[in-house]
Write a protein that holds these residues in place. Structure first.
Motif, short mmCIF file in Angstrom:
data_model
loop_
_atom_site.label_atom_id
_atom_site.label_comp_id
_atom_site.label_asym_id
_atom_site.label_seq_id
_atom_site.Cartn_x
_atom_site.Cartn_y
_atom_site.Cartn_z
N TYR A 180 29.61 -92.70 68.79
CA TYR A 180 30.62 -92.97 67.78
C TYR A 180 31.41 -91.69 67.47
CZ TYR A 180 28.72 -97.61 66.71
OH TYR A 180 28.34 -98.92 66.77
N GLY A 181 32.74 -91.79 67.60
CA GLY A 181 33.61 -90.67 67.25
C GLY A 181 33.72 -89.59 68.29
N MET A 182 32.92 -89.64 69.37
CA MET A 182 32.94 -88.55 70.34
C MET A 182 34.19 -88.58 71.21
SD MET A 182 28.94 -88.28 71.47
CE MET A 182 29.32 -86.88 72.51
N THR A 183 34.70 -89.78 71.50
CA THR A 183 35.88 -89.87 72.36
C THR A 183 37.12 -89.27 71.71
OG1 THR A 183 36.28 -92.11 71.55
CG2 THR A 183 35.00 -91.89 73.58
N GLU A 184 37.11 -89.15 70.38
CA GLU A 184 38.27 -88.61 69.69
C GLU A 184 38.39 -87.10 69.87
OE1 GLU A 184 37.95 -89.77 65.64
OE2 GLU A 184 37.95 -91.94 66.07
N TRP A 185 37.29 -86.44 70.22
CA TRP A 185 37.30 -84.98 70.34
C TRP A 185 37.12 -84.52 71.78
CZ3 TRP A 185 38.71 -82.81 65.91
CH2 TRP A 185 38.48 -83.52 64.73
N ILE A 186 37.18 -85.44 72.71
CA ILE A 186 36.90 -85.08 74.09
C ILE A 186 38.07 -84.29 74.69
CG2 ILE A 186 37.86 -87.22 75.04
CD1 ILE A 186 35.50 -87.23 77.01
N ASP A 187 37.75 -83.20 75.41
CA ASP A 187 38.76 -82.36 76.05
C ASP A 187 39.04 -82.80 77.48
OD1 ASP A 187 39.07 -80.75 73.81
OD2 ASP A 187 37.42 -79.42 74.41
N TYR A 188 38.00 -83.25 78.18
CA TYR A 188 38.13 -83.60 79.59
C TYR A 188 37.62 -85.03 79.79
CZ TYR A 188 38.25 -78.52 79.70
OH TYR A 188 38.56 -77.21 79.44
N PRO A 189 38.49 -86.04 79.63
CA PRO A 189 38.05 -87.43 79.77
C PRO A 189 37.43 -87.73 81.13
CG PRO A 189 40.23 -87.32 78.78
CD PRO A 189 39.91 -85.94 79.25
N GLU A 190 37.85 -87.02 82.17
CA GLU A 190 37.30 -87.28 83.49
C GLU A 190 35.84 -86.90 83.60
OE1 GLU A 190 39.66 -85.19 82.71
OE2 GLU A 190 39.61 -83.33 83.88
N LEU A 191 35.31 -86.12 82.66
CA LEU A 191 33.91 -85.74 82.69
C LEU A 191 33.04 -86.66 81.85
CD1 LEU A 191 34.10 -81.83 82.39
CD2 LEU A 191 34.02 -83.24 84.45
N GLY A 192 33.60 -87.41 80.95
CA GLY A 192 32.80 -88.21 80.05
C GLY A 192 32.37 -87.42 78.83
N SER A 193 31.81 -88.11 77.86
CA SER A 193 31.49 -87.49 76.57
C SER A 193 30.39 -86.44 76.68
CB SER A 193 31.07 -88.57 75.57
OG SER A 193 32.09 -89.52 75.40
N VAL A 194 29.32 -86.75 77.42
CA VAL A 194 28.17 -85.84 77.47
C VAL A 194 28.52 -84.57 78.21
CG1 VAL A 194 25.79 -85.59 78.23
CG2 VAL A 194 26.57 -87.78 77.31
#
Length: 794
Positions: free
Chosen positions: A721-735
């Protein structure tokens, strides 16, 4: 009275009385109109030729040029003649650049099928159109305006241009496709035949029109041969000397570039003196320029944008002055247009029939035929030449321009709709994953390398992958280079051709030697095959995916676009990041993005034995299973320690024990097979939300040389929850993004794994901001079979 410069409106001058001001106005209007029409028409499937020619006609004397004020100022004689001269100069440079990008030796390297298609595509249109002309000449009266031009119109409509084909493929981003490669080589064959045929007709008609007798034609032919010999025996050795004098890795001197410009002007002037077209000499000179860096790429980089952005729109604007639609009547229209359609249909048939004979699918064959039938700037230049020498009249010229525009405009969207270069590898029905690969057999892997710095991490990763005699690894390495100074993509198989491209020998040879040295240290365990792919970044993913499908790779490993070094972070060119995104969407196998830092860079598997600590962060989903499956292969290596950290939510813990799902099964397999080995470890952590999960991830600092994580996880999980809003590199995924973000203290390398996300027709395009796991059922096994039409690699 037109002058050069204006004093300005504040001194009472009218700026439109001055040549430079009028030319600037012409260029601004035409370039803006071209850009606007491109914005409207390119999404509809048109190539750049259609917006350019329509913008030229829009401001020409036949349309807006009919307005009295526009005609008075824009088409005043002196400024217009200046614009026409500048546009012709731009056309000369354009065709010179097309020659620079072309490799003439490709004609000699093409196979018999390519020659057959090229010749059929050139000859069958004449078989269709010449009898039709013969019938028309028996029906029509000799006094008909277009009667004398019918044979010339048929020959012109049947011609094919290599430059036009390459430009169309560039606009459609099909240069790397199978049909694109075949179209390039076939159009070169048919283009040479068409050029010889057109030159013969033009010379003969020119002699008859001007009643030339005596030694004029033989002397012209001798002069042409002399010019070609001067270019090949004097000017080309000079250019080779320039390349030898340029230090490797350094840009070519500006004085050398200026010298090439002088050569272009001199060849054009010589061609004009001997009575040939002014573009003939520059085109031959361009073919003689060594393609690629440093000389060819430097010329293209300096001139390409200026030519396409300014000179070409001005050329179509100047060409519009000859177009007179008022002369077009229905009687001549119903004669010329069917003839043009007949030749157009003949080119399609001449391409489709041999393609079907070579087992090409019908839709691909039709697309191939439409690509070969397209017309463009080369055809317009030749048509202007025929009109200039009065071989065709104004009415025939207008009819042929109309036919050229509407046939090309109608066929381009059909090509875009019919042909999808990715369908050959998107139609895979067999699982190409590590999880579903049987044990004890060959594991085919593929890796991409952009720079020499990517080589040590890839070799270390290959070492950790535990290649054995019972389960060897076939490692296919593709060195990716941006296409510069050439029009045709090249794939070099260094196993079949030990002679590397001289212009890239240092980089490619170092990579080849490094992997071959590792292969020699692992006899019967590792087979390494190295390739060099030189292609545009926009279509590079098609080349990679096609090779991955042909090699039946289970995983494709690509470097991350950022390189982490002790001196700081190095960002590679942005197209590399876009390339990785394309591969994640379309790869016919699993994909791993390797974020290189830590021991994978410092260790040298060629000279020393290293011990690696590998961590697997397992949450849920097919991507995590793929990462664990690869880690289980690494766990067989005696110098690799594998630690699996399982993160689970409290509310899901009970459910997972009650229902055996794929996640539980692969974890159980790891516990049974590897937990008894002391160096391996399994740990399970129960977390309630994303804050606790981030806290556990923060503890990984200094613990692992490499961490394997899945890219996608279930979106409804409270852990994200909320992690996708702060992601810098979407191609890597949240973790993985948390591990490599700028505020992370983790100093190890990361392999981000995405399992093959499609089986057969079950293909899902994933959004990079909200990723969902894809559950698909395995279909019947069906390997990808390459078309017999594939052009062999160099």
């Amino acid at each position: 009275m037109f002058q050069k410069y204006t004093k300005g409106i504040f001194y009472g001058d009218n700026p439109l009385n001055y040549t430079l001001t009028v030319f600037t106005l012409q260029a601004s209007l035409v370039c803006l109109s071209t850009a606007f029409l491109r914005f409207l028409l390119i999404p509809l499937g048109e190539t750049s030729f259609i917006p350019q020619v329509l913008a030229g006609l829009l401001w020409g004397p036949s349309f807006l040029g009919k307005v009295a004020n526009i005609r008075k100022w824009i088409f005043a004689s002196k400024p217009f003649y200046s614009s026409e001269a500048i546009s012709l100069f731009g056309t000369m440079i354009f065709l010179f650049l097309m020659g620079v990008k072309t490799d003439p030796s490709l004609v000699m390297r093409t196979g018999k099928k390519t020659w057959a298609i090229g010749l059929c595509c050139c000859l069958l249109p004449h078989v269709f159109s010449i009898p039709y002309v013969f019938i028309l000449r028996h029906i029509l009266s000799p006094e008909t305006d277009v009667y004398k031009s019918l044979y010339v119109i048929a020959a012109f409509s049947s011609s094919i241009s290599f430059q036009v084909t390459v430009s169309l493929l560039e606009d459609f981003k099909l240069l790397n496709s199978e049909v694109g490669r075949l179209a390039v080589s076939s159009s070169m064959v048919s283009g040479i035949v068409s050029a010889m045929w057109q030159s013969f007709i033009l010379t003969r008609k020119q002699r008859n029109a001007h009643n030339i007798r005596g030694r004029g034609s033989p002397m012209m032919a001798i002069s042409m041969i002399v010019m070609v010999l001067i270019i090949l025996c004097i000017l080309r050795p000079i250019m080779l000397w320039m390349i030898r004098k340029t230090p490797k890795g350094k840009p070519i001197k500006e004085s050398y570039i200026v010298s090439i410009y002088v050569m272009v002007l001199g060849c054009s002037l010589f061609g004009e003196f001997i009575g040939r077209h002014y573009v003939f000499g520059p085109l031959i000179l361009g073919l003689a320029v060594p393609e690629g860096p440093p000389l060819g790429s430097a010329l293209v980089e300096r001139l390409d944008t200026l030519i396409s952005g300014l000179y070409m729109p001005m050329f179509f604007f100047a060409a519009s002055a000859r177009f007179k639609p008022d002369l077009v009547d229905f009687y001549s229209f119903k004669i010329v247009q069917p003839l043009a359609i007949t030749s157009f249909f003949g080119k399609i048939v001449g391409t489709v029939l041999p393609s079907l004979y070579c087992d090409m699918p019908l839709t691909d064959g039709v697309s191939f035929g439409l690509i070969m039938s397209a017309q463009g700037i080369t055809h317009l230049l030749h048509l202007q030449n025929l009109h200039y020498y009065h071989i065709i009249d104004d009415k025939s010229y207008a009819q042929m321009v109309i036919a050229m525009i509407w046939l090309t405009a109608a066929s381009n969207p059909i090509v875009k709709y019919l042909y999808d270069p990715s369908k050959i590898y998107l139609s895979i029905a067999k699982r190409r994953t590590v999880e579903h690969s049987p044990t004890g057999v060959v594991l085919p892997l593929m890796a991409c390398i952009h720079t020499e710095e990517n080589t040590p991490p890839m070799i270390n990763f290959l070492e950790m992958s535990n290649s054995t005699v019972e389960s060897p690894i076939w490692f296919h390495v593709i060195h990716l280079l941006k296409l510069k100074g050439r029009a045709i993509p090249v794939l070099i198989d260094h196993q079949q051709n030990s002679r590397s491209i001289p212009l890239h020998s240092d980089v490619s040879n170092n990579i080849i030697n490094a992997f071959k040295s590792y292969e020699q240290q692992k006899p019967d365990k590792v087979v390494v095959k190295v390739y060099t792919s030189i292609s545009p970044y926009e279509t590079m993913h098609d080349e990679i995916c096609l090779q991955a499908a042909h090699k039946q790779a289970c995983m494709l490993i690509v470097p991350f676009h950022r390189q982490f070094r002790r001196s700081g972070v190095i960002d590679l060119p942005n197209p590399i990041r876009t390339l990785n995104r394309h591969l994640l969407r379309t790869a016919p196998c699993s994909v791993g993005i390797l974020v290189e830092r830590g021991s994978l860079i410092s260790n040298n598997a060629l000279t020393s034995t290293s011990f690696y600590s590998v961590g697997v962060l397992f949450i849920e989903g097919p991507d995590d299973r793929e990462a664990l499956a690869y880690a289980m292969r690494m766990a067989e290596h005696p110098n690799v320690k594998v630690s699996v950290i399982r993160l689970t939510e409290t509310r899901r813990k009970v459910r997972q024990f009650l229902n055996r799902d794929p996640d539980t099964e692969i974890l159980h397999k790891f516990l049974v097979n590897y937990s008894q080995i002391k160096r391996h470890d399994y740990k399970e952590e129960v977390v309630r939300d994303s804050v606790e999960m981030i806290g556990i991830i923060r503890t990984f600092e200094g613990c692992y040389d490499l961490i394997l994580v899945g890219r996608r996880h279930e979106g409804e999980s409270s852990l994200f929850y909320g992690m996708t809003e702060w992601i810098d590199y979407p191609e890597l995924g949240s973790v993985a993004d948390m591990l490599v973000s700028s505020d992370s203290t983790f100093d190890g390398s990361v392999l981000v794994v995405q399992q093959q996300n499609k089986v057969g027709a079950n293909f899902v395009h994933h959004d990079f901001h909200q990723e969902n796991s894809v559950s698909t059922q395995e279909r019947a096994s069906m390997d990808v079979q390459p078309h017999k039409m594939v052009m062999p690699v160099v």
